[in-house]
Design an enzyme around this catalytic site. Structure first.
Site, PDB file in Angstrom:
ATOM      1  N   TYR A 144       0.859  -1.185   0.000  1.00 29.46           N
ATOM      2  CA  TYR A 144       0.000   0.000   0.000  1.00 29.46           C
ATOM      3  C   TYR A 144       0.890   1.229   0.000  1.00 29.46           C
ATOM      4  O   TYR A 144       1.832   1.306   0.790  1.00 29.46           O
ATOM      5  CB  TYR A 144      -0.891  -0.013   1.250  1.00 29.46           C
ATOM      6  CG  TYR A 144      -1.811   1.177   1.409  1.00 29.46           C
ATOM      7  CD1 TYR A 144      -1.602   2.113   2.425  1.00 29.46           C
ATOM      8  CD2 TYR A 144      -2.894   1.368   0.563  1.00 29.46           C
ATOM      9  CE1 TYR A 144      -2.449   3.204   2.583  1.00 29.46           C
ATOM     10  CE2 TYR A 144      -3.756   2.460   0.723  1.00 29.46           C
ATOM     11  CZ  TYR A 144      -3.531   3.365   1.735  1.00 29.46           C
ATOM     12  OH  TYR A 144      -4.370   4.452   1.895  1.00 29.46           O
ATOM     13  N   ASP A 239       9.283   2.796  -0.695  1.00 24.43           N
ATOM     14  CA  ASP A 239       8.259   3.468   0.105  1.00 24.43           C
ATOM     15  C   ASP A 239       8.573   3.162   1.572  1.00 24.43           C
ATOM     16  O   ASP A 239       8.212   2.107   2.081  1.00 24.43           O
ATOM     17  CB  ASP A 239       6.870   2.965  -0.291  1.00 24.43           C
ATOM     18  CG  ASP A 239       5.804   3.515   0.628  1.00 24.43           C
ATOM     19  OD1 ASP A 239       4.607   3.259   0.356  1.00 24.43           O
ATOM     20  OD2 ASP A 239       6.142   4.182   1.626  1.00 24.43           O
ATOM     21  N   LYS A 267       4.737   9.458   8.518  1.00 27.30           N
ATOM     22  CA  LYS A 267       4.641   8.950   9.894  1.00 27.30           C
ATOM     23  C   LYS A 267       5.718   9.529  10.818  1.00 27.30           C
ATOM     24  O   LYS A 267       5.648  10.695  11.203  1.00 27.30           O
ATOM     25  CB  LYS A 267       4.630   7.421   9.864  1.00 27.30           C
ATOM     26  CG  LYS A 267       3.420   6.865   9.061  1.00 27.30           C
ATOM     27  CD  LYS A 267       3.400   5.374   9.011  1.00 27.30           C
ATOM     28  CE  LYS A 267       2.415   4.862   8.010  1.00 27.30           C
ATOM     29  NZ  LYS A 267       1.028   4.871   8.440  1.00 27.30           N
TER      30      LYS A 267
END
Ligand code: KE4
Length: 428
Positions: A144, A239, A267
């Protein structure tokens, strides 16, 4: 545990917010029941709307690596807020966090800040396409990279939970440029290069996957992707929205010794505020506006409030040389304890772990890709989730997520968690 207040708040939220949440995974669709509303959090603990104290194992899906309301971050936020929150003009703090992040991450010369991991990954593939002049991308089933159209093709995380891998609203025109490979299967990638010669702008990969649960790259997998990109003049995008500044100071590039061409962050880099980023060498970044033609922009990108929070967080991670080792040791201790408790009740399971990322799969076969992750016993996971919640332990409300360990956890918290697993295992 009682959840009356959360239930009331969820009813009210559902009137005015689709599904009562601002991000689908929070709606508990994968595990059933009513989402827990949080009132406040401190260190390793959440305090919900009903006054229950929960030991937190998602930590806002990664950012709270040093614990909730971490004092240096809060102090930095309060001081910076007094000076104004956003100007739409450059500020010194953006340079300071950029210099610090670049000093921590191997193989990058420049970094552009955005407001989410989705924006970072979306911008990274546009830059890869602009740099290479090619249009197709390779991603991996179950990985994702946020909710940008190009990625919602058998995405992991929330999209899998909803069982609608190809989200409505994504056009065929977009989907045709996203090629799907199998995680940990280099042959599946080689085949895509062979069937799309000189059309592939980039491979984008979660170098340690966290959206199928936690799935480590098998030996040679990342190096194999590097070699394929070099052989076909394609860009390798890591990623590291989840893994960046979490698995090591230099993330997966440092941990596994494989360099990517563009690295995406989110994050942790924002210290709990909305920050994403992507970084690369000068030759790639020279193509990004305003230096080059690849356009990317954002009203609140690099806003001083978020930059101050991220800078305060990164400074601690940069100077506390034992933090990553402490996190890895606590996660290993938890791994051993959970596995012992489940095995004592003959519960078939497999636990994947890298550094301070861990996931429990109710599956007898090793979980190495999306297909094997999907074979887990989801009903057993639901019982596990709610059983732990009832014991005051909050884990990710989906089997397709990783848990994120915070340094604020004590070994007493870990023992409490293991004891809860022991108790819940009886009902699995
Ligand atoms: P955001 O746009 O949610 O900041 O980041 C997207 C993203 C990109 N790349 C990776 C590897 C990610 O894990 C994410 C977001 N992670 C999910 C948790 N699996 C966020 C939780 C949510 O969607 O609410």
């Amino acid at each position: 545990m009682k959840y009356q207040r959360s239930s009331q708040l969820f009813i009210a939220a559902s009137e005015v917010i689709p599904g009562g949440v601002n991000s689908p995974v929070r709606a508990f669709k994968a595990v059933g029941g009513t989402p827990v509303f949080v009132a406040k959090a401190k260190g390793a603990y959440l305090y919900d709307a009903d006054g229950n104290r929960l030991i937190d194992y998602i930590n806002s899906w990664g950012p709270m690596i040093l614990g909730h309301a971490f004092p240096p971050v809060i102090e930095a936020l309060v001081e910076k807020a007094k000076l104004g929150t956003s100007f739409g003009m450059p500020t010194e703090i953006e340079t300071q966090i950029a210099e610090l992040a670049i000093s921590m991450v191997p193989n990058v010369d420049q970094i552009r800040f955005v407001n989410s991991g989705t924006e970072a990954c979306m911008s990274a593939i546009r830059l890869a396409r602009g740099f290479s002049g090619k249009e197709k991308i390779i991603k991996f089933a179950g990985c994702y990279h946020g909710h940008s159209d190009s990625f919602l093709i058998q995405a992991g995380s929330g999209a899998v939970t909803f069982g609608s891998p190809n989200s409505p609203g994504v056009t065929k025109g977009t989907a045709k440029d996203t090629l799907l490979a199998v995680y940990n299967d280099l042959d599946s990638v080689t085949k895509l290069f062979e069937s799309n010669p000189s059309e592939i702008a980039c491979i984008i990969v979660e170098p340690v996957a966290g959206n199928m649960g936690c799935i480590p790259p098998q030996p040679g997998f990342l190096k194999g992707l590097r070699d394929l990109c070099d052989a076909h003049q394609s860009i390798l995008v890591f990623d590291e929205v989840m893994t960046g500044f979490r698995l090591a100071k230099g993330g997966v590039q440092e941990l596994y010794g494989v360099n990517a061409d563009i690295i995406c962050f989110g994050k942790v880099i924002g210290g709990g505020l909305p920050v994403g980023a992507f970084a690369a060498r000068h030759e790639v970044m020279a193509h990004l506006a305003p230096l080059g033609p690849v356009y990317q922009a954002g009203t609140l990108s690099g806003n001083p409030l978020a930059m101050a929070a991220g800078y305060a967080m990164l400074k601690v991670l940069d100077t506390d040389i034992e933090v990553f080792d402490r996190l890895a040791k606590k996660t290993a201790y938890l791994h051993q304890g959970i596995s012992k408790a489940l095995s004592a009740h003959q519960i078939p399971h497999t636990i994947n772990r890298v550094g301070s990322m861990i996931s429990v799969h109710f599956s007898e076969t090793p979980v190495v890709d999306f297909e094997t992750a999907a074979k887990g016993n989801n009903d057993r996971f639901k019982t596990f989730f709610h059983g732990l919640l009832n014991e005051g332990i909050y884990i990710a409300p989906s089997a397709f997520e990783s848990w994120f360990i915070t340094d604020a956890l004590t070994y007493h918290d870990l023992d409490k968690t293991i004891a809860a697993v022991e108790k819940v295992a009886k009902s699995l």
